[in-house]
Scaffold this active site. Sequence first.
Site, PDB file in Angstrom:
ATOM      1  N   HIS A  65      20.484 -40.660 -24.845  1.00  0.00           N
ATOM      2  CA  HIS A  65      21.395 -39.525 -25.026  1.00  0.00           C
ATOM      3  C   HIS A  65      20.607 -38.217 -25.057  1.00  0.00           C
ATOM      4  O   HIS A  65      19.934 -37.911 -26.038  1.00  0.00           O
ATOM      5  CB  HIS A  65      22.194 -39.714 -26.324  1.00  0.00           C
ATOM      6  CG  HIS A  65      23.192 -38.632 -26.562  1.00  0.00           C
ATOM      7  ND1 HIS A  65      23.458 -38.119 -27.801  1.00  0.00           N
ATOM      8  CD2 HIS A  65      23.979 -37.951 -25.695  1.00  0.00           C
ATOM      9  CE1 HIS A  65      24.374 -37.167 -27.697  1.00  0.00           C
ATOM     10  NE2 HIS A  65      24.702 -37.052 -26.428  1.00  0.00           N
TER      11      HIS A  65
ATOM     12  N   GLU B  93      18.098 -39.006 -28.095  1.00  0.00           N
ATOM     13  CA  GLU B  93      18.470 -40.134 -28.959  1.00  0.00           C
ATOM     14  C   GLU B  93      18.355 -41.406 -28.123  1.00  0.00           C
ATOM     15  O   GLU B  93      18.976 -41.512 -27.061  1.00  0.00           O
ATOM     16  CB  GLU B  93      19.922 -40.001 -29.427  1.00  0.00           C
ATOM     17  CG  GLU B  93      20.117 -39.194 -30.692  1.00  0.00           C
ATOM     18  CD  GLU B  93      21.598 -39.129 -31.091  1.00  0.00           C
ATOM     19  OE1 GLU B  93      21.947 -39.653 -32.156  1.00  0.00           O
ATOM     20  OE2 GLU B  93      22.390 -38.546 -30.332  1.00  0.00           O
TER      21      GLU B  93
ATOM     22  N   SER C 139      27.979 -39.645 -24.549  1.00  0.00           N
ATOM     23  CA  SER C 139      27.909 -38.877 -25.794  1.00  0.00           C
ATOM     24  C   SER C 139      28.430 -39.673 -26.981  1.00  0.00           C
ATOM     25  O   SER C 139      28.024 -39.441 -28.116  1.00  0.00           O
ATOM     26  CB  SER C 139      28.768 -37.616 -25.692  1.00  0.00           C
ATOM     27  OG  SER C 139      28.451 -36.877 -24.563  1.00  0.00           O
TER      28      SER C 139
ATOM     29  N   ASN D 145      26.253 -36.765 -32.797  1.00  0.00           N
ATOM     30  CA  ASN D 145      27.645 -36.412 -32.517  1.00  0.00           C
ATOM     31  C   ASN D 145      28.605 -36.979 -33.560  1.00  0.00           C
ATOM     32  O   ASN D 145      29.657 -36.416 -33.812  1.00  0.00           O
ATOM     33  CB  ASN D 145      28.046 -36.871 -31.115  1.00  0.00           C
ATOM     34  CG  ASN D 145      27.531 -35.910 -30.048  1.00  0.00           C
ATOM     35  OD1 ASN D 145      27.126 -34.792 -30.365  1.00  0.00           O
ATOM     36  ND2 ASN D 145      27.535 -36.332 -28.801  1.00  0.00           N
TER      37      ASN D 145
HETATM   38  P1  NAI Z   1      29.864 -33.403 -15.328  1.00  0.00           P
HETATM   39  O1  NAI Z   1      31.322 -33.493 -15.099  1.00  0.00           O
HETATM   40  O2  NAI Z   1      29.201 -32.086 -15.279  1.00  0.00           O
HETATM   41  O3  NAI Z   1      29.111 -34.336 -14.290  1.00  0.00           O
HETATM   42  C1  NAI Z   1      29.499 -35.637 -13.965  1.00  0.00           C
HETATM   43  C2  NAI Z   1      29.003 -35.904 -12.555  1.00  0.00           C
HETATM   44  O4  NAI Z   1      29.148 -37.282 -12.295  1.00  0.00           O
HETATM   45  C3  NAI Z   1      29.801 -35.170 -11.484  1.00  0.00           C
HETATM   46  O5  NAI Z   1      28.901 -34.442 -10.685  1.00  0.00           O
HETATM   47  C4  NAI Z   1      30.479 -36.289 -10.714  1.00  0.00           C
HETATM   48  O6  NAI Z   1      30.583 -35.993  -9.332  1.00  0.00           O
HETATM   49  C5  NAI Z   1      29.569 -37.452 -10.944  1.00  0.00           C
HETATM   50  N1  NAI Z   1      30.219 -38.756 -10.896  1.00  0.00           N
HETATM   51  C6  NAI Z   1      31.366 -39.127 -11.476  1.00  0.00           C
HETATM   52  N2  NAI Z   1      31.615 -40.429 -11.204  1.00  0.00           N
HETATM   53  C7  NAI Z   1      30.594 -40.879 -10.444  1.00  0.00           C
HETATM   54  C8  NAI Z   1      30.294 -42.116  -9.848  1.00  0.00           C
HETATM   55  N3  NAI Z   1      31.089 -43.160  -9.997  1.00  0.00           N
HETATM   56  N4  NAI Z   1      29.164 -42.222  -9.129  1.00  0.00           N
HETATM   57  C9  NAI Z   1      28.338 -41.165  -8.963  1.00  0.00           C
HETATM   58  N5  NAI Z   1      28.604 -39.956  -9.509  1.00  0.00           N
HETATM   59  C10 NAI Z   1      29.710 -39.819 -10.233  1.00  0.00           C
HETATM   60  O7  NAI Z   1      29.609 -34.117 -16.723  1.00  0.00           O
HETATM   61  P2  NAI Z   1      28.377 -33.937 -17.717  1.00  0.00           P
HETATM   62  O8  NAI Z   1      28.676 -32.890 -18.688  1.00  0.00           O
HETATM   63  O9  NAI Z   1      27.138 -33.887 -16.930  1.00  0.00           O
HETATM   64  O10 NAI Z   1      28.435 -35.315 -18.528  1.00  0.00           O
HETATM   65  C11 NAI Z   1      27.988 -36.527 -17.992  1.00  0.00           C
HETATM   66  C12 NAI Z   1      27.806 -37.531 -19.088  1.00  0.00           C
HETATM   67  O11 NAI Z   1      26.856 -37.028 -20.027  1.00  0.00           O
HETATM   68  C13 NAI Z   1      29.046 -37.836 -19.892  1.00  0.00           C
HETATM   69  O12 NAI Z   1      29.025 -39.178 -20.292  1.00  0.00           O
HETATM   70  C14 NAI Z   1      28.919 -36.923 -21.098  1.00  0.00           C
HETATM   71  O13 NAI Z   1      29.628 -37.386 -22.217  1.00  0.00           O
HETATM   72  C15 NAI Z   1      27.441 -37.004 -21.316  1.00  0.00           C
HETATM   73  N6  NAI Z   1      26.852 -35.880 -22.041  1.00  0.00           N
HETATM   74  C16 NAI Z   1      27.273 -34.603 -21.842  1.00  0.00           C
HETATM   75  C17 NAI Z   1      26.706 -33.553 -22.529  1.00  0.00           C
HETATM   76  C18 NAI Z   1      27.123 -32.137 -22.288  1.00  0.00           C
HETATM   77  O14 NAI Z   1      26.802 -31.279 -23.107  1.00  0.00           O
HETATM   78  N7  NAI Z   1      27.787 -31.837 -21.202  1.00  0.00           N
HETATM   79  C19 NAI Z   1      25.629 -33.795 -23.521  1.00  0.00           C
HETATM   80  C20 NAI Z   1      25.206 -35.163 -23.588  1.00  0.00           C
HETATM   81  C21 NAI Z   1      25.824 -36.166 -22.912  1.00  0.00           C
END
Ligand code: NAI
Length: 698
Positions: free
Chosen positions: A427, A439, A406, A477
């Site tokens: 993104h 993005e 993000s 963002n």
């Molecule tokens: P989340 O916490 O829901 O999911 C992250 C997932 O990654 C978890 O299921 C975890 O088990 C897995 N994970 C963590 N480390 C890992 C690894 N080394 N290998 C494999 N799997 C691994 O987080 P979310 O919200 O999905 O965010 C993910 C990324 O997307 C972040 O960088 C966040 O900033 C970005 N993002 C989030 C948005 C949102 O609204 N939640 C919008 C746009 C981007």
Amino acid sequence: MPEAIEYERIGDIAVLAANNPPVNALGVDVRRGLLAGIERAEAEGARAVLIYGKGRTYFAGADIREFGKPPQDPWLPELCARIEASPLLVVSSIHGTALGGGLEVALATHYRVALPSARVGLPEVHLGILPGAGGTQRLPRVAGTEAALDMITTGRHVRADEALVLGVIDEVADGDPHEVGLNYTRELLESGASRRPVSEMPAPEQVNFDAVYDEVLRKGRGQISPATAVRAVQAACESESFDAGMKRERELFMDLMASDQRKGLIHAFFAERAVGKLPELQGVEPRMLHQIGVIGGGTMGAGIATAALLSGLPVVLLEMSPEAAHAAKGRIEANLSGAVKRGKLSQARYAEIMGSDLKLATGYGALSNVDLVIEAVFEDMDIKKQVFAKLDEICKPGAVLASNTSYLDINEIAAATKRPEDVIGLHFFSPAHVMKLLEVVVADKTAPNVVATGFALGHRLKKVTVRAGVCDGFIGNRILSTYRTCADHMILDGASPFQIDKALTDFGFAMGPFAVADLAGLDIGWAVRKRKRAEGLDPRARDSSYADKLCEAGHFGQKTGKGYYVYEAGKRGGVPNPEVLPLIEAERAEQGISPREFSDEEIVRRYMAAMVNEAAKVVGEGIARRPLDVDVTLLYGYGFPRYRGGPLKWADLQGLPGLLDDIRKWAAEDAYFWQPAPLLEQLVAEGRTFDDLNKEAS
Ligand code: NAI
Ligand code: 3HC
């Protein structure tokens, strides 16, 4: 130059073929050609006239590029009246889309045949206007008032089979539009069919127009064109003659044509088509995508995988453990089941996707053959670097390595690999299989064909894809952080989150910033604040911690049932959380601030000025290539009201000098936050607008 309307005589029938690619818009040459064609057919003694479009469509509407310019004869309403008044039998053969003025021309002809794949509609309200060539008068006469109100106020495209049932078209036939049209016209002539001018049909039935008007106005969240269109249809029912109804339609049309909403919506129409047109992409072939990988199957990873699977791309999804992989599969299943329920995906295709297109893995080896990987793991630079170092080891040469971060620095992530030219930011927005924005974040060393691949993927996933440069938060963002900070300052100084949300939804935002924060999860903003504090805040920056206290108490917004609002299970909206104001009051007391009153107008003005000022910095620094890239980002990713065109279009319409004056005035109270953007100062000094920059770049 080829004629915009080609004339051909086949026996008794004069055929007028529109040849104005790409969509046969009814520009002045087409209008003149149609008029000349009708006159020639009459002079030559033809018995009937057939009108159809060459290429991909019948007329897709008036030529929107002519709006706001001096009108050129013949006007479309007059042309429609002339077509309808012809003593010859006039027939339309419709394929592709007959939209707006296109459908109005078709309704002015005496009979309409359409291909089964054709769609018709009056989408003018989406451009901030209403059908201005008799659509509001003729459509209710053929389809009835209720169906006409539905089509005109929603602007929806109606399929040929439904249009037949509604009486908008008379016949559906498959084949080539030229052949289909000729056959149908011959049949009509042979059966002795007579002319059938819609304007001579009886006035349509009355409905409770005031009630419809109120309902449409409420649904439009401040957009005026759909409600105004209701009054035009009302005129079809209540006017003493067809001509009087046409006069009323014209008055209402001209009012809307002069409105800022029309300017905003038409800007949005062209801006969303311009975002993908970048000189750097000209002639650059994207890399082929047969299969992609997704790392992390949480909120975002599962959504991204869903979007890819729905587009037909097989996905390998990598998680940390079998349990996490199982949970990710559950999320994707739920997303896809939703698509099945909404009729967007067949049960058979669902089974195929879950059976073979989606593969789950816990080891990196599974990614050795994918063409592109999107990383969506936790928002932590160290973890992301480890992931990219592993990808560098495993992925085949030429694979695109993308991060969905993000905010984090894509250059730093790319430096964790020995192939920074293959690294890019993609993104997505949450929920990634629903939100239309993508993005594409281009780092210093990203190869042009990797950028092109990001755009090609966006196209395949049906996203509106915008190019962004690397900075904290990219386009969207970064700007969000600034206007959110402005809202936090107003809270410290006396406004409440609930008043701010209300003022901004009244302005037209889908949601206010605090309701949005509850939806996204308050932990996201908390993590950003902690990171920024750890990096060291500028001593001049105002900080507040009341929101941290909500998080410390475990209140992360909707997902925990409580944030700025309290959410009752099963209900969508929340009610203000009574714990919030005391937290704010305590913080004001701690910082020695005496709260003051804010009017809704001041809230909107400050919030918008903060947004515009940061957006001008984003453009000035080249993070966004053009002002329109910012506008489209905010429209598609941040609930900005489309009828205002985006923040920089809004700024142009408000007047840049006044905005800069306000920013300078507020700088007297907080010179750190309200530093005017150099680009804004430059535009004001030169008497130019953001739109001038868009035009120079096109
Ligand atoms: P989340 O916490 O829901 O999911 C992250 C997932 O990654 C978890 O299921 C975890 O088990 C897995 N994970 C963590 N480390 C890992 C690894 N080394 N290998 C494999 N799997 C691994 O987080 P979310 O919200 O999905 O965010 C993910 C990324 O997307 C972040 O960088 C966040 O900033 C970005 N993002 C989030 C948005 C949102 O609204 N939640 C919008 C746009 C981007
Ligand atoms: N006028 C001018 N240009 C138009 C146009 C129009 N009405 N409709 C489309 N175009 C242009 C687009 O800007 C684009 O140009 P570009 O290639 O330079 O970017 C090109 O035609 C192709 O358009 P799309 O990329 O959108 O092509 P799609 O195949 O995806 O969609 C479409 C085709 C469904 C026809 C879509 O373009 C569309 O919805 N167009 C607008 C239709 C419309 O709103 N018509 C009503 C106009 S207002 C009116 O008629 C007023 C009357 O009541 C008086």
